[in-house]
Design an enzyme around this catalytic site. Structure first.
Site, mmCIF file in Angstrom:
data_model
loop_
_atom_site.group_PDB
_atom_site.id
_atom_site.type_symbol
_atom_site.label_atom_id
_atom_site.label_comp_id
_atom_site.label_asym_id
_atom_site.label_seq_id
_atom_site.Cartn_x
_atom_site.Cartn_y
_atom_site.Cartn_z
ATOM 1 N N HIS A 103 0.967 -1.123 0.001
ATOM 2 C CA HIS A 103 -0.176 -0.119 0.081
ATOM 3 C C HIS A 103 0.924 1.281 -0.097
ATOM 4 C CE1 HIS A 103 0.753 -0.468 4.100
ATOM 5 N NE2 HIS A 103 0.386 0.699 4.324
ATOM 6 N N HIS A 156 1.236 3.709 2.009
ATOM 7 C CA HIS A 156 1.806 4.631 3.214
ATOM 8 C C HIS A 156 3.295 4.818 3.067
ATOM 9 C CE1 HIS A 156 -1.928 4.170 5.855
ATOM 10 N NE2 HIS A 156 -2.048 5.274 5.232
ATOM 11 N N ASP A 197 5.825 4.614 4.707
ATOM 12 C CA ASP A 197 6.763 3.597 5.184
ATOM 13 C C ASP A 197 6.941 2.318 4.428
ATOM 14 O OD1 ASP A 197 4.159 3.343 6.406
ATOM 15 O OD2 ASP A 197 4.894 1.870 7.639
ATOM 16 N N HIS A 198 6.084 2.049 3.374
ATOM 17 C CA HIS A 198 5.968 0.864 2.296
ATOM 18 C C HIS A 198 6.493 1.380 1.178
ATOM 19 C CE1 HIS A 198 4.019 -1.480 5.500
ATOM 20 N NE2 HIS A 198 3.780 -0.367 5.931
ATOM 21 N N HIS A 254 -7.056 -2.020 5.744
ATOM 22 C CA HIS A 254 -6.388 -0.769 6.262
ATOM 23 C C HIS A 254 -7.104 0.339 5.891
ATOM 24 C CE1 HIS A 254 -2.559 0.467 7.983
ATOM 25 N NE2 HIS A 254 -2.251 0.849 6.819
ATOM 26 N N ASP A 269 0.541 -4.168 6.561
ATOM 27 C CA ASP A 269 -0.737 -3.476 7.111
ATOM 28 C C ASP A 269 -1.913 -3.830 7.077
ATOM 29 O OD1 ASP A 269 1.797 -2.188 7.586
ATOM 30 O OD2 ASP A 269 1.208 -0.072 7.476
ATOM 31 N N HIS A 282 7.737 -4.444 11.374
ATOM 32 C CA HIS A 282 6.838 -3.458 11.388
ATOM 33 C C HIS A 282 6.437 -2.984 12.662
ATOM 34 C CE1 HIS A 282 3.371 -0.869 10.508
ATOM 35 N NE2 HIS A 282 3.769 -0.719 9.017
HETATM 36 ZN ZN LIG Z 1 3.261 0.723 7.876
HETATM 37 ZN ZN LIG Z 2 0.088 1.576 6.320
#
Ligand SMILES: [Zn+2]
Ligand SMILES: [Zn+2]
Length: 312
Positions: free
Chosen positions: A63, A65, A67-68, A141, A209, A267
């Site tokens: 996804h 976000h 951090d990914h 999510h 997530d 994570h």
């Molecule tokens: Zn994340």
């Molecule tokens: Zn996320």
């Protein structure tokens, strides 16, 4: 030489910490390299881990976000700069197409045409990916999120005792494997089934997530290696539900339900330190008795061999 291992590049949720980079995981599987969720700093983590842009054959984003995916621009541009010539397929949620295009073309560089997009939608997507099948299923999510798994097709392993007992030797073994049956000098027929047993393929899943959801359970079903987010401990379960994350206890339930052989937790929220890792394992243990790894950056985790089923 076949190499099947997870190379952990980063293990932090949301923000990097002094000890944990943003997410990033390279699953090396024979000649394929599935780069999951390259967060910020992934290009440099790859250097530290001794893996190169040439090792990447798939980029799989769960996804959008940060951090990914904030590492996508660096990885994409490194693939071009290092003149990778093989196709690199990029799977990502179709709903995030705008983000993908921005990340793919984030700044000026001498682009190449090896990266081909594979946007994911619907309940189940499958692609052939070298020696395995890559599957995507939706997670739950606040933004559209997909988990992935790889499956090696099942095969058969020869049983030396049965071959010997029936007098099948030397080149006859290869012929039996190719043709499925063999007529012996005495006129009797031996089949491949007589002299072999099913050998299930190896598999691995990557669940980032998500709340508890059907997709997470389906992805984890029967895998040898499950890499799963466990952002929180149960003390923060209200927050986990609110932000669409798992606790370690929930990750353990998913692993137990799926009969997973090796569970890799990652994570982690920045509120925890490495000293808290045993608490994550304790929570997992309430449901799951298999092997547990609390991931750290630059760790390598082998995909467990199927030695038990293979009879040693
Ligand atoms: Zn994340
Ligand atoms: Zn996320």
């Amino acid at each position: 030489m076949s190499v099947r291992e997870l190379v952990v590049l980063g293990t932090s949720s949301a923000v990097p910490t002094r000890h944990r980079n943003h997410n990033g995981y390279l699953l090396r599987w024979d000649g394929e390299g599935f780069l999951f969720d390259p967060g910020e700093g992934t290009q440099r983590q790859m250097l530290h881990a001794g893996v190169s842009a040439h090792d990447v054959t798939w980029i799989c984003v769960t996804h959008f976000h940060g951090d990914h995916c904030l590492g996508v621009p660096g990885v994409v541009q490194r693939i071009a700069r290092d003149k990778v010539t093989h196709e690199v397929r990029a799977a990502y949620p179709a709903g995030g197409e705008t983000y993908w295009r921005r990340l793919r073309n984030a700044s000026a560089f001498a682009d190449t045409d090896v990266i081909t997009p594979r946007p994911v939608s619907g309940e189940l997507t499958r692609w052939p990916a070298g020696p395995v099948t890559l599957t995507a299923r939706p997670l739950s999510h606040p933004v559209q999120s997909y988990g992935y798994r790889v499956d090696e097709p099942g095969g058969r392993r020869m049983l030396p005792g049965e071959l010997e007992r029936r007098g099948v030797r030397g080149p006859m073994i290869g012929e039996l494997q190719r043709r499925g049956s063999l007529t012996l000098p005495d006129g009797s027929v031996v089949t491949l089934e007589d002299c072999s047993a099913p050998r299930p393929g190896q598999s691995a899943a990557f669940v980032m997530d998500t709340r508890l959801c059907d997709g997470a359970f389906a992805l984890a079903e029967g895998v040898d290696l499950l890499v799963i987010e466990s952002t929180f401990l149960s003390g923060e379960s209200v927050m986990a539900a609110q932000y669409g994350h798992l606790t370690a206890a929930q990750a353990g339930r998913i692993a137990a339900a799926g009969g997973v052989r090796c569970l890799v937790l990652t994570h982690f929220s920045e509120r925890y330190t490495t000293a808290d890792e045993p608490r994550f394992v304790d929570e997992v243990r309430k449901a799951y008795s298999g092997e547990v790894v609390t991931a750290r950056d630059l760790m390598r985790v082998p995909v467990p061999k199927r030695s038990a089923e293979a009879g040693g």
